[in-house]
Design a protein around this motif. Structure first.
Motif, PDB file in Angstrom:
ATOM      1  N   LEU A   1       0.825  -1.203   0.000  1.00  0.00           N
ATOM      2  CA  LEU A   1       0.000   0.000   0.000  1.00  0.00           C
ATOM      3  C   LEU A   1       0.861   1.257   0.000  1.00  0.00           C
ATOM      4  O   LEU A   1       0.672   2.155  -0.836  1.00  0.00           O
ATOM      5  N   VAL A   2       1.796   1.327   0.939  1.00  0.00           N
ATOM      6  CA  VAL A   2       2.660   2.503   1.042  1.00  0.00           C
ATOM      7  C   VAL A   2       3.492   2.675  -0.228  1.00  0.00           C
ATOM      8  O   VAL A   2       3.597   3.776  -0.780  1.00  0.00           O
ATOM      9  N   THR A   3       4.066   1.583  -0.699  1.00  0.00           N
ATOM     10  CA  THR A   3       4.922   1.654  -1.881  1.00  0.00           C
ATOM     11  C   THR A   3       4.124   2.014  -3.125  1.00  0.00           C
ATOM     12  O   THR A   3       4.538   2.864  -3.925  1.00  0.00           O
ATOM     13  N   GLY A   4       2.971   1.374  -3.310  1.00  0.00           N
ATOM     14  CA  GLY A   4       2.170   1.640  -4.502  1.00  0.00           C
ATOM     15  C   GLY A   4       1.684   3.072  -4.580  1.00  0.00           C
ATOM     16  O   GLY A   4       1.797   3.726  -5.627  1.00  0.00           O
ATOM     17  N   VAL A   5       1.149   3.586  -3.479  1.00  0.00           N
ATOM     18  CA  VAL A   5       0.660   4.975  -3.477  1.00  0.00           C
ATOM     19  C   VAL A   5       1.814   5.947  -3.695  1.00  0.00           C
ATOM     20  O   VAL A   5       1.692   6.916  -4.465  1.00  0.00           O
ATOM     21  N   THR A   6       2.941   5.701  -3.055  1.00  0.00           N
ATOM     22  CA  THR A   6       4.090   6.591  -3.206  1.00  0.00           C
ATOM     23  C   THR A   6       4.608   6.592  -4.632  1.00  0.00           C
ATOM     24  O   THR A   6       4.946   7.647  -5.190  1.00  0.00           O
ATOM     25  N   VAL A   7       4.693   5.424  -5.244  1.00  0.00           N
ATOM     26  CA  VAL A   7       5.196   5.336  -6.618  1.00  0.00           C
ATOM     27  C   VAL A   7       4.297   6.103  -7.575  1.00  0.00           C
ATOM     28  O   VAL A   7       4.764   6.886  -8.416  1.00  0.00           O
ATOM     29  N   VAL A   8       2.979   5.903  -7.460  1.00  0.00           N
ATOM     30  CA  VAL A   8       2.042   6.581  -8.365  1.00  0.00           C
ATOM     31  C   VAL A   8       2.119   8.098  -8.206  1.00  0.00           C
ATOM     32  O   VAL A   8       2.241   8.842  -9.191  1.00  0.00           O
ATOM     33  N   LEU A   9       2.056   8.575  -6.971  1.00  0.00           N
ATOM     34  CA  LEU A   9       2.115  10.019  -6.730  1.00  0.00           C
ATOM     35  C   LEU A   9       3.461  10.600  -7.142  1.00  0.00           C
ATOM     36  O   LEU A   9       3.529  11.712  -7.680  1.00  0.00           O
TER      37      LEU A   9
ATOM     38  N   LYS B   1      11.933   3.704  -7.526  1.00  0.00           N
ATOM     39  CA  LYS B   1      11.125   4.167  -6.396  1.00  0.00           C
ATOM     40  C   LYS B   1      10.542   2.989  -5.634  1.00  0.00           C
ATOM     41  O   LYS B   1      10.479   2.998  -4.385  1.00  0.00           O
ATOM     42  N   PHE B   2      10.104   1.982  -6.359  1.00  0.00           N
ATOM     43  CA  PHE B   2       9.520   0.802  -5.709  1.00  0.00           C
ATOM     44  C   PHE B   2      10.544   0.132  -4.800  1.00  0.00           C
ATOM     45  O   PHE B   2      10.243  -0.202  -3.645  1.00  0.00           O
ATOM     46  N   LEU B   3      11.763  -0.072  -5.307  1.00  0.00           N
ATOM     47  CA  LEU B   3      12.792  -0.728  -4.503  1.00  0.00           C
ATOM     48  C   LEU B   3      13.155   0.101  -3.283  1.00  0.00           C
ATOM     49  O   LEU B   3      13.363  -0.437  -2.186  1.00  0.00           O
ATOM     50  N   THR B   4      13.234   1.422  -3.465  1.00  0.00           N
ATOM     51  CA  THR B   4      13.578   2.297  -2.337  1.00  0.00           C
ATOM     52  C   THR B   4      12.515   2.232  -1.248  1.00  0.00           C
ATOM     53  O   THR B   4      12.831   2.099  -0.057  1.00  0.00           O
TER      54      THR B   4
ATOM     55  N   ALA C   1       7.489  -9.927  -8.973  1.00  0.00           N
ATOM     56  CA  ALA C   1       6.313  -9.751  -9.825  1.00  0.00           C
ATOM     57  C   ALA C   1       6.265  -8.341 -10.401  1.00  0.00           C
ATOM     58  O   ALA C   1       5.997  -8.148 -11.596  1.00  0.00           O
ATOM     59  N   PHE C   2       6.537  -7.341  -9.561  1.00  0.00           N
ATOM     60  CA  PHE C   2       6.525  -5.956 -10.021  1.00  0.00           C
ATOM     61  C   PHE C   2       7.621  -5.715 -11.050  1.00  0.00           C
ATOM     62  O   PHE C   2       7.401  -5.059 -12.072  1.00  0.00           O
ATOM     63  N   TYR C   3       8.798  -6.265 -10.801  1.00  0.00           N
ATOM     64  CA  TYR C   3       9.915  -6.081 -11.727  1.00  0.00           C
ATOM     65  C   TYR C   3       9.621  -6.723 -13.081  1.00  0.00           C
ATOM     66  O   TYR C   3       9.855  -6.118 -14.132  1.00  0.00           O
TER      67      TYR C   3
END
Length: 292
Positions: free
Chosen positions: A84-92, A219-222, A272-274
């Motif tokens: 949740l945190v990673t997905g929202v942060t990446v999109v924004l 960003k996702f990895l970070t 999966a994301f990669y």
């Protein structure tokens, strides 16, 4: 001569693929070791770690470590929080940083060079030097929610998201990519009466597939691997991400099989994301082009 040239080309091709296979094997070995170790009891895991048996499904193989991992810690809660945190942060981050990069490259305004230099200078500032001031600020910030006005962002999702939406590296990546786009497209659109928003949305972003995939992966990895900041701002178990959850397996007696099982579980979303973004990256490169 043609036959010699063909043989040389074939030899170079075989050598290239051999090197690529070797590199792939080197990168896959840790994942195989982690997966195989997660299926073995601790004693066998330690005995096999000094031989090739560590990479093979031999011995007492079971899913017992995974069962114990779920019993020791709320694994699904940690994974959900991180996603949740990673997905929202990446999109924004992709939206805001791409807009900032667009403004720095295409919009002419006073002071943009100085501001960009200041933004890039933040890249050399270690996070540890600003962590305590950020923590003090986050503990007193106001927030208007369903229950009205409150103070303090600790033990929330927003305290893990908002500070990392915009960063100098992501803006810099977009700036460098946008500089290589044909300026004639922007000029032609402006002559036709297009607004900056229309140019950004309909011209620039459709051509930005490769940089979007690259920035998203970084960003996702970070965000997914963050440990220090979530550890400081989340004392409640329900808001903690996967990296903070890892410490549950090093309390009292360390069960290495459970550690490997937990690492296997939290690695699945990353892979999966990669793989998804790699496919999107290749498709965007194949489809992106400028017709003259």
């Amino acid at each position: 001569m043609a036959m010699i040239a063909s043989d040389n080309h074939g030899l170079r091709l075989v050598t290239r693929y051999a090197v690529l296979v070797l590199i792939a094997v080197i990168f896959i070995f840790p994942l195989v070791f982690m997966l195989m170790s997660s299926l073995k009891p601790d004693q066998q895991l330690l005995q096999d770690s000094g031989s090739l048996r560590a990479f093979l499904p031999v011995g007492d193989i079971s899913l017992q470590n995974y069962t114990k991992a779920f019993e020791r810690a709320p694994v699904l809660t940690f994974v959900f929080n991180s996603l949740l945190v990673t997905g929202v942060t990446v999109v924004l981050s992709l939206v805001l940083c791409s807009m900032a990069g667009f403004a720095f490259v295409f919009v002419d305004w006073k002071g943009r060079g100085v501001l960009l230099s200041v933004l890039l200078a933040t890249l050399i500032v270690p996070f540890e030097t600003i962590a305590i001031p950020m923590l003090l600020l986050a503990s007193k910030l106001p927030w208007v929610g369903m229950e009205g006005l409150s103070y303090g962002w600790l033990n929330t999702y927003r305290v893990q998201i908002v500070p990392f939406i915009a960063d100098g590296l992501t803006v810099f990546l977009f700036v460098q990519y946008f500089k290589d786009l044909p300026g004639e497209l922007i000029e032609a659109a402006r002559v036709e009466g297009a607004s900056w928003w229309q140019i950004y949305r309909k011209i620039v972003m459709p051509l930005s597939g490769p940089i979007l995939a690259t920035a998203a992966i970084l960003k996702f990895l970070t965000m997914y691997n963050q440990y220090l900041w979530p550890l400081m701002v989340t004392q409640e178990e329900g808001y903690r991400p996967v990296m903070v959850g890892l410490q549950y397996f090093f309390q009292l007696n360390v069960a290495w099989g459970e550690v490997m099982a937990y690492l296997s579980l939290i690695t699945v979303p990353v892979l999966a994301f990669y793989l998804y973004l790699q496919k999107a990256f290749i498709a965007s490169i194949a489809s992106t082009g400028v017709k003259g």
